[in-house]
Design a protein around this motif. Structure first.
Motif, short mmCIF file in Angstrom:
data_model
loop_
_atom_site.label_atom_id
_atom_site.label_comp_id
_atom_site.label_asym_id
_atom_site.label_seq_id
_atom_site.Cartn_x
_atom_site.Cartn_y
_atom_site.Cartn_z
N UNK A 48 0.82 -1.21 0.00
CA UNK A 48 0.00 0.00 0.00
C UNK A 48 0.86 1.26 0.00
N UNK A 49 0.46 2.21 -0.85
CA UNK A 49 1.14 3.50 -0.89
C UNK A 49 0.88 4.22 0.43
N UNK A 50 1.92 4.65 1.09
CA UNK A 50 1.79 5.31 2.39
C UNK A 50 2.19 4.43 3.56
N UNK A 51 2.35 3.14 3.30
CA UNK A 51 2.78 2.21 4.35
C UNK A 51 4.28 1.98 4.17
N UNK A 52 5.04 2.34 5.20
CA UNK A 52 6.49 2.21 5.12
C UNK A 52 6.98 0.82 5.57
N UNK A 53 6.29 0.24 6.55
CA UNK A 53 6.67 -1.08 7.06
C UNK A 53 5.54 -1.65 7.91
N UNK A 54 5.56 -2.95 8.08
CA UNK A 54 4.65 -3.64 8.97
C UNK A 54 5.48 -4.49 9.91
N UNK A 55 5.39 -4.20 11.20
CA UNK A 55 6.17 -4.91 12.21
C UNK A 55 5.26 -5.77 13.05
N UNK A 56 5.76 -6.91 13.49
CA UNK A 56 5.04 -7.78 14.41
C UNK A 56 5.82 -7.81 15.72
N UNK A 57 5.20 -7.35 16.80
CA UNK A 57 5.87 -7.20 18.08
C UNK A 57 5.13 -8.02 19.13
N UNK A 58 5.85 -8.83 19.89
CA UNK A 58 5.23 -9.59 20.97
C UNK A 58 4.87 -8.65 22.12
N UNK A 59 3.73 -8.88 22.72
CA UNK A 59 3.29 -8.08 23.86
C UNK A 59 3.46 -8.89 25.14
N UNK A 60 3.22 -8.25 26.26
CA UNK A 60 3.34 -8.95 27.54
C UNK A 60 2.28 -10.04 27.68
N UNK A 61 1.20 -9.93 26.90
CA UNK A 61 0.14 -10.95 26.93
C UNK A 61 0.46 -12.10 25.98
N UNK A 62 1.62 -12.04 25.36
CA UNK A 62 2.08 -13.07 24.42
C UNK A 62 1.24 -13.17 23.16
N UNK A 63 0.59 -12.09 22.85
CA UNK A 63 -0.13 -11.99 21.58
C UNK A 63 0.57 -10.92 20.76
N UNK A 64 0.67 -11.14 19.48
CA UNK A 64 1.39 -10.14 18.67
C UNK A 64 0.58 -8.85 18.49
N UNK A 65 1.31 -7.77 18.43
CA UNK A 65 0.75 -6.47 18.07
C UNK A 65 1.37 -6.13 16.72
N UNK A 66 0.53 -5.75 15.79
CA UNK A 66 1.02 -5.38 14.46
C UNK A 66 1.13 -3.87 14.41
N UNK A 67 2.32 -3.40 14.08
CA UNK A 67 2.58 -1.97 14.02
C UNK A 67 2.79 -1.56 12.56
N UNK A 68 1.89 -0.75 12.10
CA UNK A 68 1.92 -0.26 10.74
C UNK A 68 2.63 1.08 10.74
N UNK A 69 3.83 1.14 10.21
CA UNK A 69 4.62 2.37 10.19
C UNK A 69 4.18 3.22 9.00
N UNK A 70 3.66 4.41 9.32
CA UNK A 70 3.17 5.31 8.28
C UNK A 70 3.88 6.66 8.29
N UNK A 71 4.70 6.90 9.29
CA UNK A 71 5.48 8.12 9.35
C UNK A 71 4.84 9.22 10.19
N UNK A 72 5.67 10.14 10.69
CA UNK A 72 5.18 11.23 11.53
C UNK A 72 4.12 12.07 10.81
N UNK A 73 3.07 12.39 11.56
CA UNK A 73 2.01 13.21 11.00
C UNK A 73 0.96 12.45 10.21
N UNK A 74 1.19 11.18 9.96
CA UNK A 74 0.25 10.40 9.16
C UNK A 74 -0.58 9.42 9.99
N UNK A 75 -0.11 9.08 11.17
CA UNK A 75 -0.78 8.06 11.98
C UNK A 75 -2.16 8.52 12.46
N UNK A 76 -2.24 9.72 13.01
CA UNK A 76 -3.52 10.18 13.56
C UNK A 76 -4.60 10.30 12.48
N UNK A 77 -4.33 10.95 11.33
CA UNK A 77 -5.37 11.02 10.29
C UNK A 77 -5.79 9.64 9.78
#
Length: 89
Positions: A48-77
């Motif tokens: 997708x245009x505008x998506x810089x990366x997709x990260x999978x991070x383990x949480x303390x609950x042992x379930x993955x959290x997916x972090x979609x990196x979109x860059x500063x100023x783009x996440x809130x909108x």
């Protein structure tokens, strides 16, 4: 790509609104917890245009959290557009 169009594509790549457990954002990322990670369309999301990366991070609950990196100023909108698309408040 317009934010609501991008939000609809991101939501589809996450496996649909019913696959989201939790959705939030920070300065440069959309953070999502999914019911079923196998429904995630990783190649589709990363293409997708505008998506810089997709990260999978383990949480303390042992379930993955997916972090979609979109860059500063783009996440809130994008988060707001995702909420509008899903109908969540």
């Amino acid at each position: 790509m317009e934010k609501h169009e991008l939000a609809a594509s991101v939501l589809a790549a996450f496996g649909g609104a019913d696959n989201l457990i939790k959705l939030r954002y920070c300065a440069s990322r959309i953070r999502a917890e999914l019911r079923d990670g196998s429904r995630l369309d990783r190649p589709g999301m990363e293409a997708l245009d505008g998506v810089k990366a997709l990260l999978e991070v383990e949480t303390s609950r042992r379930t993955p959290e997916y972090q979609l990196v979109v860059g500063p100023g783009n996440a809130r909108p994008l988060y707001q557009a995702l909420i509008a698309v899903t109908g969540e408040k």
